[in-house]
Design a protein around this motif. Structure first.
Motif, PDB file in Angstrom:
ATOM      1  N   GLY A  76     -12.694 -15.297 -53.787  1.00 19.38           N
ATOM      2  CA  GLY A  76     -13.509 -14.095 -53.878  1.00 19.38           C
ATOM      3  C   GLY A  76     -12.632 -12.921 -54.265  1.00 19.38           C
ATOM      4  N   LEU A  77     -13.261 -11.777 -54.471  1.00 15.43           N
ATOM      5  CA  LEU A  77     -12.509 -10.579 -54.807  1.00 15.43           C
ATOM      6  C   LEU A  77     -11.668 -10.137 -53.611  1.00 15.43           C
ATOM      7  N   ARG A  78     -10.459  -9.651 -53.886  1.00  8.87           N
ATOM      8  CA  ARG A  78      -9.617  -9.090 -52.818  1.00  8.87           C
ATOM      9  C   ARG A  78     -10.283  -7.826 -52.294  1.00  8.87           C
ATOM     10  N   LYS A  79     -10.302  -7.643 -51.005  1.00  8.54           N
ATOM     11  CA  LYS A  79     -10.883  -6.429 -50.419  1.00  8.54           C
ATOM     12  C   LYS A  79     -10.094  -5.195 -50.826  1.00  8.54           C
ATOM     13  N   GLU A  80      -8.771  -5.337 -50.912  1.00  8.55           N
ATOM     14  CA  GLU A  80      -7.897  -4.195 -51.198  1.00  8.55           C
ATOM     15  C   GLU A  80      -7.865  -3.838 -52.676  1.00  8.55           C
ATOM     16  N   ASP A  81      -8.219  -4.776 -53.544  1.00 10.05           N
ATOM     17  CA  ASP A  81      -8.120  -4.558 -54.983  1.00 10.05           C
ATOM     18  C   ASP A  81      -9.120  -5.469 -55.676  1.00 10.05           C
ATOM     19  N   VAL A  82     -10.248  -4.910 -56.071  1.00 10.11           N
ATOM     20  CA  VAL A  82     -11.327  -5.725 -56.633  1.00 10.11           C
ATOM     21  C   VAL A  82     -11.071  -6.131 -58.089  1.00 10.11           C
ATOM     22  N   THR A  83      -9.846  -5.905 -58.572  1.00  9.51           N
ATOM     23  CA  THR A  83      -9.483  -6.412 -59.895  1.00  9.51           C
ATOM     24  C   THR A  83      -8.713  -7.730 -59.771  1.00  9.51           C
ATOM     25  N   ILE A  84      -8.609  -8.229 -58.547  1.00  9.24           N
ATOM     26  CA  ILE A  84      -7.849  -9.455 -58.267  1.00  9.24           C
ATOM     27  C   ILE A  84      -8.714 -10.397 -57.430  1.00  9.24           C
ATOM     28  N   TYR A  85      -8.710 -11.667 -57.816  1.00 15.66           N
ATOM     29  CA  TYR A  85      -9.332 -12.688 -56.982  1.00 15.66           C
ATOM     30  C   TYR A  85      -8.311 -13.198 -55.970  1.00 15.66           C
ATOM     31  N   LYS A  86      -8.832 -13.591 -54.810  1.00 20.08           N
ATOM     32  CA  LYS A  86      -8.011 -14.214 -53.785  1.00 20.08           C
ATOM     33  C   LYS A  86      -8.499 -15.645 -53.616  1.00 20.08           C
ATOM     34  N   LYS A 110     -10.127 -20.454 -62.289  1.00 15.56           N
ATOM     35  CA  LYS A 110      -9.643 -19.695 -63.445  1.00 15.56           C
ATOM     36  C   LYS A 110     -10.759 -19.462 -64.470  1.00 15.56           C
ATOM     37  N   SER A 111     -11.577 -20.460 -64.699  1.00 10.64           N
ATOM     38  CA  SER A 111     -12.698 -20.321 -65.620  1.00 10.64           C
ATOM     39  C   SER A 111     -13.651 -19.224 -65.148  1.00 10.64           C
ATOM     40  N   ARG A 112     -13.935 -19.209 -63.872  1.00  8.23           N
ATOM     41  CA  ARG A 112     -14.834 -18.192 -63.310  1.00  8.23           C
ATOM     42  C   ARG A 112     -14.188 -16.810 -63.362  1.00  8.23           C
ATOM     43  N   MET A 113     -12.870 -16.764 -63.181  1.00  9.06           N
ATOM     44  CA  MET A 113     -12.155 -15.485 -63.286  1.00  9.06           C
ATOM     45  C   MET A 113     -12.320 -14.896 -64.684  1.00  9.06           C
ATOM     46  N   ARG A 114     -12.091 -15.736 -65.685  1.00 10.83           N
ATOM     47  CA  ARG A 114     -12.203 -15.260 -67.075  1.00 10.83           C
ATOM     48  C   ARG A 114     -13.609 -14.707 -67.358  1.00 10.83           C
ATOM     49  N   LYS A 115     -14.619 -15.409 -66.860  1.00 16.52           N
ATOM     50  CA  LYS A 115     -16.002 -14.937 -67.067  1.00 16.52           C
ATOM     51  C   LYS A 115     -16.218 -13.570 -66.424  1.00 16.52           C
ATOM     52  N   ASP A 116     -15.532 -13.332 -65.300  1.00 17.43           N
ATOM     53  CA  ASP A 116     -15.673 -12.056 -64.575  1.00 17.43           C
ATOM     54  C   ASP A 116     -14.646 -11.015 -65.010  1.00 17.43           C
ATOM     55  N   HIS A 117     -13.839 -11.346 -66.026  1.00 22.02           N
ATOM     56  CA  HIS A 117     -12.793 -10.441 -66.528  1.00 22.02           C
ATOM     57  C   HIS A 117     -11.790 -10.071 -65.434  1.00 22.02           C
ATOM     58  N   ILE A 118     -11.438 -11.070 -64.641  1.00 27.82           N
ATOM     59  CA  ILE A 118     -10.409 -10.933 -63.607  1.00 27.82           C
ATOM     60  C   ILE A 118      -9.219 -11.769 -64.079  1.00 27.82           C
ATOM     61  N   PHE A 119      -8.027 -11.185 -64.026  1.00 20.88           N
ATOM     62  CA  PHE A 119      -6.883 -11.872 -64.617  1.00 20.88           C
ATOM     63  C   PHE A 119      -5.728 -12.131 -63.653  1.00 20.88           C
ATOM     64  N   CYS A 120      -5.930 -11.839 -62.366  1.00 23.36           N
ATOM     65  CA  CYS A 120      -4.913 -12.149 -61.355  1.00 23.36           C
ATOM     66  C   CYS A 120      -5.568 -12.927 -60.217  1.00 23.36           C
ATOM     67  N   LEU A 162      -0.950 -15.782 -59.646  1.00 21.37           N
ATOM     68  CA  LEU A 162      -1.081 -16.362 -60.977  1.00 21.37           C
ATOM     69  C   LEU A 162      -1.719 -15.310 -61.861  1.00 21.37           C
ATOM     70  N   GLU A 163      -1.070 -14.993 -62.968  1.00 26.84           N
ATOM     71  CA  GLU A 163      -1.625 -14.034 -63.917  1.00 26.84           C
ATOM     72  C   GLU A 163      -2.091 -14.785 -65.161  1.00 26.84           C
ATOM     73  N   LEU A 164      -3.365 -14.591 -65.479  1.00 26.11           N
ATOM     74  CA  LEU A 164      -3.935 -15.212 -66.667  1.00 26.11           C
ATOM     75  C   LEU A 164      -3.649 -14.346 -67.877  1.00 26.11           C
ATOM     76  N   LYS A 165      -3.472 -14.987 -68.994  1.00 25.54           N
ATOM     77  CA  LYS A 165      -3.284 -14.236 -70.248  1.00 25.54           C
ATOM     78  C   LYS A 165      -4.621 -13.674 -70.683  1.00 25.54           C
ATOM     79  N   VAL A 166      -4.610 -12.426 -71.085  1.00 29.21           N
ATOM     80  CA  VAL A 166      -5.850 -11.748 -71.477  1.00 29.21           C
ATOM     81  C   VAL A 166      -6.334 -12.258 -72.820  1.00 29.21           C
TER      82      VAL A 166
END
Length: 166
Positions: A76-86, A110-120, A162-166
Motif C-alpha cells: 500500500g501507499l506509505r503513510k509518510e510519503d504517498v509517492t512510495i509504495y510499502k 511492480k506492475s500495479r505500481m507502474r499503473k499508479d505512477h509510483i516508482f519506489c 527498489l526504484e523503478l525506471k520511469v
C-alpha cells in the motif's frame, strides 16, 4: 501455470495459514518463540487483516497454481510519503522457495505500481533474515537500519528500496 488474485475477507484463512507455516521456520532462528507467537496473533488476527483490507491500507495478493496457494504479499501507499509504495508483507511456503513465487508476487506489485505512477517500493526486512539476499537480487538496496516496536518487542530491520525506471 499460476494465478494471482487480490484477496478479500474470505481469503483470510489462507493468509493466516501461510503466515503460520512460514513465520516459524523463518523467524525461529532469530527471534524468541514468544515474540513470534505475539506478532502472529497481532498482525494476522482476523480483525487486523479485515481492517487492513476494508480501509484500503493494504492490498493483499495471493499466488496459487493447480496444487493450491504458495504465498501472499501485501502492499500500500506509505503513510509518510504517498509517492512510495510499502511492501508490508511477502511470504511463500518454505517448500515453494526457489520456484519463482516470490518473484512473481514482486512483479505483480511492480506492475500495479507502474499503473499508479509510483516508482519506489520500500520494505522492512529483519537484519538477520536471509531473505535480504532475495530482495537484493531483485534490485532492492539498503537505505538504513530501523528498529520497530511491536508491542513489548522490537524488530531490528533494514529498510530497503527498489526504484523503478520511469
Amino acid at each position: 501455470m499460476f494465478n494471482i488474485h487480490v484477496a478479500n475477507e474470505k481469503d483470510i484463512p489462507a493468509i493466516t495459514h501461510i503466515a503460520e507455516n512460514t513465520w516459524w521456520p523463518t523467524y525461529s532462528p532469530i527471534l524468541p518463540s514468544e515474540q513470534i507467537r505475539y506478532m502472529l496473533d497481532e498482525i494476522y488476527s482476523v480483525e487486523t487483516l479485515s481492517k487492513a483490507m476494508s480501509d484500503g491500507s493494504e492490498t493483499f495478493l495471493l499466488v496459487q497454481d493447480e496444487t493450491g496457494y504458495h504465498g501472499f504479499a501485501s502492499f500500500g501507499l506509505r503513510k509518510e510519503d504517498v509517492t512510495i509504495y510499502k511492501l508490508h508483507k511477502i511470504y511463500v511456503f518454505p517448500e515453494s522457495h526457489g520456484k519463482g513465487y516470490g518473484k512473481i508476487l514482486i512483479e505483480e506489485v511492480k506492475s500495479r505500481m507502474r499503473k499508479d505512477h509510483i516508482f519506489c517500493l520500500d520494505l522492512n526486512v529483519n537484519r538477520f533474515n536471509p531473505a535480504r539476499t532475495f530482495y537484493e537480487k531483485l534490485g532492492f538496496r539498503i537505505l538504513r537500519e530501523e528498529d520497530v516496536p511491536v508491542g513489548p518487542y522490537w524488530m531490528n530491520d533494514y529498510v530497503m528500496r527498489l526504484e523503478l525506471k520511469v
